[in-house]
Design a protein around this motif. Structure first.
Motif, PDB file in Angstrom:
ATOM      1  N   UNK A 119       0.859  -1.195   0.000  1.00 34.63           N
ATOM      2  CA  UNK A 119       0.000   0.000   0.000  1.00 34.63           C
ATOM      3  C   UNK A 119       0.891   1.240   0.000  1.00 34.63           C
ATOM      4  N   UNK A 120       0.596   2.166  -0.915  1.00 32.52           N
ATOM      5  CA  UNK A 120       1.286   3.462  -0.927  1.00 32.52           C
ATOM      6  C   UNK A 120       0.270   4.536  -0.568  1.00 32.52           C
ATOM      7  N   UNK A 121       0.718   5.486   0.254  1.00 34.81           N
ATOM      8  CA  UNK A 121      -0.194   6.538   0.718  1.00 34.81           C
ATOM      9  C   UNK A 121       0.470   7.904   0.550  1.00 34.81           C
ATOM     10  N   UNK A 140      -0.398  -7.569   7.572  1.00 36.70           N
ATOM     11  CA  UNK A 140       0.875  -8.015   6.987  1.00 36.70           C
ATOM     12  C   UNK A 140       1.195  -7.358   5.647  1.00 36.70           C
ATOM     13  N   UNK A 141       0.640  -6.153   5.424  1.00 36.96           N
ATOM     14  CA  UNK A 141       0.894  -5.473   4.145  1.00 36.96           C
ATOM     15  C   UNK A 141       1.889  -4.323   4.371  1.00 36.96           C
ATOM     16  N   UNK A 142       2.993  -4.317   3.638  1.00 36.12           N
ATOM     17  CA  UNK A 142       3.954  -3.219   3.808  1.00 36.12           C
ATOM     18  C   UNK A 142       3.430  -1.897   3.241  1.00 36.12           C
ATOM     19  N   UNK A 143       3.824  -0.797   3.881  1.00 34.79           N
ATOM     20  CA  UNK A 143       3.336   0.537   3.493  1.00 34.79           C
ATOM     21  C   UNK A 143       4.499   1.421   3.039  1.00 34.79           C
ATOM     22  N   UNK A 144       4.285   2.106   1.922  1.00 33.56           N
ATOM     23  CA  UNK A 144       5.212   3.156   1.496  1.00 33.56           C
ATOM     24  C   UNK A 144       4.477   4.481   1.631  1.00 33.56           C
ATOM     25  N   UNK A 145       5.063   5.413   2.391  1.00 32.70           N
ATOM     26  CA  UNK A 145       4.495   6.750   2.494  1.00 32.70           C
ATOM     27  C   UNK A 145       5.158   7.594   1.407  1.00 32.70           C
ATOM     28  N   UNK A 146       4.327   8.341   0.700  1.00 33.59           N
ATOM     29  CA  UNK A 146       4.847   9.056  -0.454  1.00 33.59           C
ATOM     30  C   UNK A 146       4.491  10.537  -0.402  1.00 33.59           C
ATOM     31  N   UNK A 158       5.522   2.000   8.688  1.00 32.05           N
ATOM     32  CA  UNK A 158       5.764   2.114   7.245  1.00 32.05           C
ATOM     33  C   UNK A 158       7.205   1.732   6.946  1.00 32.05           C
ATOM     34  N   UNK A 159       7.429   1.323   5.702  1.00 34.55           N
ATOM     35  CA  UNK A 159       8.766   0.855   5.330  1.00 34.55           C
ATOM     36  C   UNK A 159       9.662   2.025   4.990  1.00 34.55           C
TER      37      UNK A 159
END
Ligand code: AHR
Length: 351
Positions: A119-121, A140-146, A158-159
């Motif tokens: 998931x990207x946010x 268990x879903x990795x997150x990218x903050x953008x 977040x990763x």
């Protein structure tokens, strides 16, 4: 000065370094070009492939919560992500939250239900993310903050964060202003157009600017107003400033983005004044439209903020899925362009 630099750099180094440098050379094509993926408004029914096979047999699925479509920067950002996903063979599910954090929560929860891989946010505001990000972690879903940041206690939520150093952008704007006004004596009245209240770019661009002029009493921010990063908002706010008695009019406008600056230019002209001369204008983003305004002499300088984050987001997504460790923060290097260089630079602008 540091004008014309184009390469990307990683702030903290790490496994993405090579990919990050390559991303700077990546030709995004024309922002807004048609793509098979599209940004839709919630509530939305999104068709996705069944998630019954492993990602070695099917493409990676990336759920992306975009915060809105308030500015030319945002349009370019959305287009960059769509095009990069297509290029990378990643299945992109997008939802446009139209400036609503609640809609972002809904989108994120729908991504959990759909069992996306990553998931990207792009968060509309900084606060309030802890609970929903805990839910994503539990799934268990990795997150990218953008782009913008999140204010959370638990950094494991977040990763990585991929986005600009907004504080530094404010510093650059203030330094340009101090240099530009160095021959002007007496107090200089500044008006500030802030972006969305509670958003990282608005907070940090304001802080960087203020910290840089701290103790320099010549510079006074007498007027400050949020205009939500929109052209209409910028125009209305500037109209309100110019409705004040003339002795309260600003000599300089610091706008947190180009759209608001362009709206302010309209208001200044309607008031019979010359933008860029009667009122010096410094903006942030560096869109083509702002460069055209600089060439016309109506904006004096723009601080660059790069929206073309798609290639890096896709690279990060692939590396996360490959089990690699990523740096916690990735920041593009960005420049400031005074109007004297605008004509030369315009042909190179990609957004
Ligand atoms: O978060 C980046 C900012 O958001 C851009 O400067 C602005 O134009 C946008 O709306």
């Amino acid at each position: 000065m540091m004008i014309m630099m184009r390469k990307w750099m990683i702030l903290l180094g790490g496994l993405l370094l090579t990919a990050f440098l390559l991303a700077g050379c990546f030709d995004e094509g024309t922002p807004g070009a048609k793509s098979s993926s599209s940004v839709e408004s919630l509530p939305v029914k999104i068709e996705t492939p069944p998630v019954t096979t492993s990602t070695t047999e099917r493409s990676i699925i990336l759920g992306f919560s975009q915060l809105g479509s308030e500015s030319a920067w945002r349009e370019a950002n959305t287009a960059s992500i769509r095009e990069a996903a297509e290029e990378a063979g990643i299945t992109l599910i997008t939802a446009n939250a139209e400036q609503s954090q609640t809609k972002q929560f809904e989108a994120i929860r729908s991504f959990i239900d759909k069992k996306v891989d990553v998931i990207a946010i792009a968060p509309v505001v900084e606060s309030g993310w802890e609970e929903v990000l805990q839910e994503v972690k539990q799934a268990g879903i990795p997150v990218v903050v953008m782009d913008r940041s999140v204010k959370i206690q638990d950094p494991s939520l977040f990763v990585t964060l991929i986005g600009s150093d907004f504080y530094e952008e404010g510093v650059k704007a203030a330094k340009y202003m101090m240099d530009k006004m160095r021959h002007t004596s007496g107090a200089i009245q500044i008006a500030e157009l802030q972006g969305t209240v509670g958003s990282t770019p608005s907070i940090d661009r304001g802080r960087g600017f203020r910290d840089t002029i701290a103790g320099k009493n010549q510079f006074q921010i007498g007027l400050s107003q949020s205009a939500d990063f929109t052209q209409t908002g910028g125009r209305k706010a500037m109209q309100a400033f110019l409705d004040l008695p003339p002795d309260q009019w600003p000599q300089l406008l610091y706008s947190h983005n180009d759209d608001m600056a362009i709206g302010a230019v309209e208001a200044i002209e309607e008031a019979g004044l010359k933008p860029g001369q009667d009122i010096i204008i410094i903006s942030v983003d560096g869109t083509r439209r702002a460069f055209e305004q600089m060439i016309a002499g109506k904006i004096n300088a723009v601080v660059e903020c790069n929206p073309l984050l798609g290639p890096l987001l896709m690279q990060a997504t692939k590396e996360i899925m490959a089990g690699k460790t990523l740096p916690k923060r990735m920041v593009p290097s960005e420049d400031i362009f005074p109007q004297e260089l605008a004509a030369m630079e315009l042909a190179h602008r990609r957004y």
